[in-house]
Design a protein around this motif. Sequence first.
Motif, PDB file in Angstrom:
ATOM      1  N   ARG A 190      -3.901  -2.475 -15.671  1.00 35.46           N
ATOM      2  CA  ARG A 190      -2.845  -3.032 -16.522  1.00 35.46           C
ATOM      3  C   ARG A 190      -1.484  -2.902 -15.840  1.00 35.46           C
ATOM      4  NH1 ARG A 190      -5.231  -0.468 -21.845  1.00 35.46           N
ATOM      5  NH2 ARG A 190      -6.719  -2.125 -22.301  1.00 35.46           N
ATOM      6  N   PRO A 191      -0.675  -3.943 -15.942  1.00 36.09           N
ATOM      7  CA  PRO A 191       0.663  -3.871 -15.335  1.00 36.09           C
ATOM      8  C   PRO A 191       1.564  -2.905 -16.089  1.00 36.09           C
ATOM      9  CG  PRO A 191       0.318  -5.986 -16.446  1.00 36.09           C
ATOM     10  CD  PRO A 191      -0.962  -5.217 -16.550  1.00 36.09           C
ATOM     11  N   TYR A 192       2.488  -2.335 -15.371  1.00 35.47           N
ATOM     12  CA  TYR A 192       3.496  -1.472 -15.997  1.00 35.47           C
ATOM     13  C   TYR A 192       4.803  -1.609 -15.242  1.00 35.47           C
ATOM     14  CZ  TYR A 192       2.548   1.897 -12.219  1.00 35.47           C
ATOM     15  OH  TYR A 192       2.391   2.502 -10.991  1.00 35.47           O
ATOM     16  N   PHE A 193       5.897  -1.272 -15.908  1.00 39.04           N
ATOM     17  CA  PHE A 193       7.218  -1.357 -15.297  1.00 39.04           C
ATOM     18  C   PHE A 193       7.702   0.030 -14.912  1.00 39.04           C
ATOM     19  CE2 PHE A 193       6.958  -5.339 -17.523  1.00 39.04           C
ATOM     20  CZ  PHE A 193       7.670  -6.223 -16.720  1.00 39.04           C
ATOM     21  N   VAL A 194       8.486   0.096 -13.868  1.00 36.14           N
ATOM     22  CA  VAL A 194       9.133   1.341 -13.455  1.00 36.14           C
ATOM     23  C   VAL A 194      10.544   1.282 -14.034  1.00 36.14           C
ATOM     24  CG1 VAL A 194       9.869   2.779 -11.518  1.00 36.14           C
ATOM     25  CG2 VAL A 194       7.735   1.486 -11.364  1.00 36.14           C
ATOM     26  N   ASN A 195      10.681   1.773 -15.270  1.00 42.46           N
ATOM     27  CA  ASN A 195      11.961   1.694 -15.978  1.00 42.46           C
ATOM     28  C   ASN A 195      12.886   2.853 -15.657  1.00 42.46           C
ATOM     29  OD1 ASN A 195      11.331  -0.723 -17.360  1.00 42.46           O
ATOM     30  ND2 ASN A 195      10.041   0.446 -18.746  1.00 42.46           N
ATOM     31  N   GLU A 196      12.291   3.969 -15.286  1.00 45.88           N
ATOM     32  CA  GLU A 196      13.077   5.172 -15.007  1.00 45.88           C
ATOM     33  C   GLU A 196      13.459   5.199 -13.527  1.00 45.88           C
ATOM     34  OE1 GLU A 196      12.578   9.780 -16.392  1.00 45.88           O
ATOM     35  OE2 GLU A 196      10.826   8.765 -15.594  1.00 45.88           O
ATOM     36  N   ALA A 197      14.703   5.542 -13.242  1.00 46.31           N
ATOM     37  CA  ALA A 197      15.165   5.620 -11.854  1.00 46.31           C
ATOM     38  C   ALA A 197      14.287   6.569 -11.044  1.00 46.31           C
ATOM     39  CB  ALA A 197      16.613   6.082 -11.810  1.00 46.31           C
ATOM     40  N   VAL A 198      14.174   6.275  -9.771  1.00 49.70           N
ATOM     41  CA  VAL A 198      13.340   7.078  -8.882  1.00 49.70           C
ATOM     42  C   VAL A 198      14.223   8.106  -8.185  1.00 49.70           C
ATOM     43  CG1 VAL A 198      11.775   7.023  -6.926  1.00 49.70           C
ATOM     44  CG2 VAL A 198      11.848   5.085  -8.506  1.00 49.70           C
ATOM     45  N   ASN A 199      13.922   9.375  -8.426  1.00 55.03           N
ATOM     46  CA  ASN A 199      14.645  10.458  -7.754  1.00 55.03           C
ATOM     47  C   ASN A 199      13.682  11.622  -7.578  1.00 55.03           C
ATOM     48  OD1 ASN A 199      14.680  12.041 -10.218  1.00 55.03           O
ATOM     49  ND2 ASN A 199      16.367  10.738 -10.919  1.00 55.03           N
ATOM     50  N   SER A 200      14.150  12.696  -7.013  1.00 53.58           N
ATOM     51  CA  SER A 200      13.261  13.827  -6.724  1.00 53.58           C
ATOM     52  C   SER A 200      12.662  14.415  -8.002  1.00 53.58           C
ATOM     53  CB  SER A 200      14.007  14.903  -5.945  1.00 53.58           C
ATOM     54  OG  SER A 200      15.129  15.341  -6.667  1.00 53.58           O
ATOM     55  N   PHE A 217       0.863  -1.167   0.000  1.00 54.34           N
ATOM     56  CA  PHE A 217       0.000   0.000   0.000  1.00 54.34           C
ATOM     57  C   PHE A 217       0.905   1.223   0.000  1.00 54.34           C
ATOM     58  CE2 PHE A 217      -2.185  -3.419   2.329  1.00 54.34           C
ATOM     59  CZ  PHE A 217      -3.173  -3.669   1.381  1.00 54.34           C
ATOM     60  N   PRO A 218       0.965   1.962  -1.104  1.00 52.70           N
ATOM     61  CA  PRO A 218       1.958   3.035  -1.242  1.00 52.70           C
ATOM     62  C   PRO A 218       1.789   4.207  -0.286  1.00 52.70           C
ATOM     63  CG  PRO A 218       0.484   3.042  -3.114  1.00 52.70           C
ATOM     64  CD  PRO A 218       0.154   1.830  -2.302  1.00 52.70           C
ATOM     65  N   THR A 219       0.644   4.320   0.369  1.00 53.12           N
ATOM     66  CA  THR A 219       0.504   5.383   1.373  1.00 53.12           C
ATOM     67  C   THR A 219       0.986   4.896   2.740  1.00 53.12           C
ATOM     68  OG1 THR A 219      -1.757   4.733   1.873  1.00 53.12           O
ATOM     69  CG2 THR A 219      -1.448   6.470   0.204  1.00 53.12           C
ATOM     70  N   GLY A 220       1.153   3.595   2.891  1.00 57.13           N
ATOM     71  CA  GLY A 220       1.667   3.034   4.128  1.00 57.13           C
ATOM     72  C   GLY A 220       0.659   2.954   5.260  1.00 57.13           C
ATOM     73  N   SER A 221      -0.534   3.489   5.077  1.00 56.12           N
ATOM     74  CA  SER A 221      -1.503   3.530   6.164  1.00 56.12           C
ATOM     75  C   SER A 221      -2.904   3.733   5.604  1.00 56.12           C
ATOM     76  CB  SER A 221      -1.159   4.688   7.114  1.00 56.12           C
ATOM     77  OG  SER A 221      -2.214   4.965   7.983  1.00 56.12           O
ATOM     78  N   ARG A 222      -3.884   3.296   6.363  1.00 60.25           N
ATOM     79  CA  ARG A 222      -5.279   3.554   5.977  1.00 60.25           C
ATOM     80  C   ARG A 222      -5.650   5.007   6.206  1.00 60.25           C
ATOM     81  NH1 ARG A 222      -8.490   0.348   9.727  1.00 60.25           N
ATOM     82  NH2 ARG A 222      -6.585   0.163  10.926  1.00 60.25           N
ATOM     83  N   PHE A 223      -4.822   5.734   6.955  1.00 61.99           N
ATOM     84  CA  PHE A 223      -5.160   7.086   7.362  1.00 61.99           C
ATOM     85  C   PHE A 223      -4.318   8.143   6.664  1.00 61.99           C
ATOM     86  CE2 PHE A 223      -5.814   4.040  10.817  1.00 61.99           C
ATOM     87  CZ  PHE A 223      -7.191   4.082  10.872  1.00 61.99           C
ATOM     88  N   SER A 224      -3.675   7.778   5.574  1.00 55.35           N
ATOM     89  CA  SER A 224      -2.823   8.713   4.849  1.00 55.35           C
ATOM     90  C   SER A 224      -3.175   8.680   3.368  1.00 55.35           C
ATOM     91  CB  SER A 224      -1.346   8.327   5.029  1.00 55.35           C
ATOM     92  OG  SER A 224      -0.532   9.131   4.221  1.00 55.35           O
ATOM     93  N   THR A 225      -3.001   9.792   2.714  1.00 54.33           N
ATOM     94  CA  THR A 225      -3.170   9.851   1.259  1.00 54.33           C
ATOM     95  C   THR A 225      -1.849  10.173   0.571  1.00 54.33           C
ATOM     96  OG1 THR A 225      -3.814  12.169   1.403  1.00 54.33           O
ATOM     97  CG2 THR A 225      -5.600  10.536   1.374  1.00 54.33           C
ATOM     98  N   GLN A 226      -0.802  10.362   1.353  1.00 56.44           N
ATOM     99  CA  GLN A 226       0.503  10.709   0.797  1.00 56.44           C
ATOM    100  C   GLN A 226       1.215   9.449   0.309  1.00 56.44           C
ATOM    101  OE1 GLN A 226       3.182  12.588   3.531  1.00 56.44           O
ATOM    102  NE2 GLN A 226       4.863  12.609   2.076  1.00 56.44           N
ATOM    103  N   ILE A 227       1.506   9.397  -0.980  1.00 51.85           N
ATOM    104  CA  ILE A 227       2.199   8.254  -1.556  1.00 51.85           C
ATOM    105  C   ILE A 227       3.673   8.323  -1.179  1.00 51.85           C
ATOM    106  CG2 ILE A 227       2.861   7.124  -3.717  1.00 51.85           C
ATOM    107  CD1 ILE A 227       0.243   8.191  -4.916  1.00 51.85           C
ATOM    108  N   LYS A 228       4.206   7.185  -0.772  1.00 51.42           N
ATOM    109  CA  LYS A 228       5.621   7.091  -0.403  1.00 51.42           C
ATOM    110  C   LYS A 228       6.372   6.371  -1.525  1.00 51.42           C
ATOM    111  CE  LYS A 228       4.491   7.131   4.482  1.00 51.42           C
ATOM    112  NZ  LYS A 228       3.132   7.541   4.298  1.00 51.42           N
ATOM    113  N   PRO A 229       7.665   6.642  -1.708  1.00 55.05           N
ATOM    114  CA  PRO A 229       8.396   6.122  -2.869  1.00 55.05           C
ATOM    115  C   PRO A 229       8.889   4.680  -2.757  1.00 55.05           C
ATOM    116  CG  PRO A 229       9.835   7.524  -1.583  1.00 55.05           C
ATOM    117  CD  PRO A 229       8.465   7.614  -0.950  1.00 55.05           C
ATOM    118  N   GLY A 230       8.689   4.020  -1.630  1.00 53.33           N
ATOM    119  CA  GLY A 230       9.249   2.678  -1.445  1.00 53.33           C
ATOM    120  C   GLY A 230       8.864   1.697  -2.533  1.00 53.33           C
ATOM    121  N   TYR A 231       7.587   1.659  -2.922  1.00 51.08           N
ATOM    122  CA  TYR A 231       7.156   0.696  -3.939  1.00 51.08           C
ATOM    123  C   TYR A 231       7.857   0.950  -5.266  1.00 51.08           C
ATOM    124  CZ  TYR A 231       4.169   3.814  -6.675  1.00 51.08           C
ATOM    125  OH  TYR A 231       3.718   4.808  -7.492  1.00 51.08           O
TER     126      TYR A 231
END
Length: 184
Positions: free
Chosen positions: A155-165, A111-125
């Motif tokens: 539909r599935p997709y790949f994260v091909n681009e590096a994750v940065n700010s 769960f990219p928000t990390g919690s049921r009580f947050s709407t902020q997506i975190k970059p871990g996934y």
Amino acid sequence: MLYHFARVLLKMYFAIYLGPIKIVGKENLPDINFILVAPHHYLWDAPVLAVTLVSTTFFFMAKKELFSNFFFGTLLGHLNAFPVDRKKPGTRSIKMPIRELRRGSKSMIIFPTGSRFSTQIKPGYLMIAHASQVPVVPATIKHSKWGQTVIEIGRPYFVNEAVNSRTKENHYQNLLDAYESIGA
């Protein structure tokens, strides 16, 4: 062993508790292992997704507080959950899932928000998906009453681009667009 036994019991429990669960887009599930990414709204999101979708074995991140009770923590471990300190996530939070996904024997639910009580997506996934090179599969759960639970798979997709700010916001927007396309 316990994982598969618990899966059968939970499937029966959810059939009684939630009623029939409709799955839309099941054809979008890849034949290889993947990361299932969904908004977290209900306490039972992860187990419902794990027992309803496919016969693959899933693993999960769970907040470390859930492991403080010896019995419950042991049970979670047998169900392929591993603890994460949400306030200070360490490198294990990223390295362990990458290693497991590269092995190819299990898929991950996160769960990219990390919690049921947050709407902020975190970059871990994103970091896990990029490093492991497995597809991200967006999903949503909608539940209104007994017999009215729908899981929609995008539909599935790949994260091909590096994750940065610089790229993070584009990646987040891709996920939000994917959720919107399946009716989130």
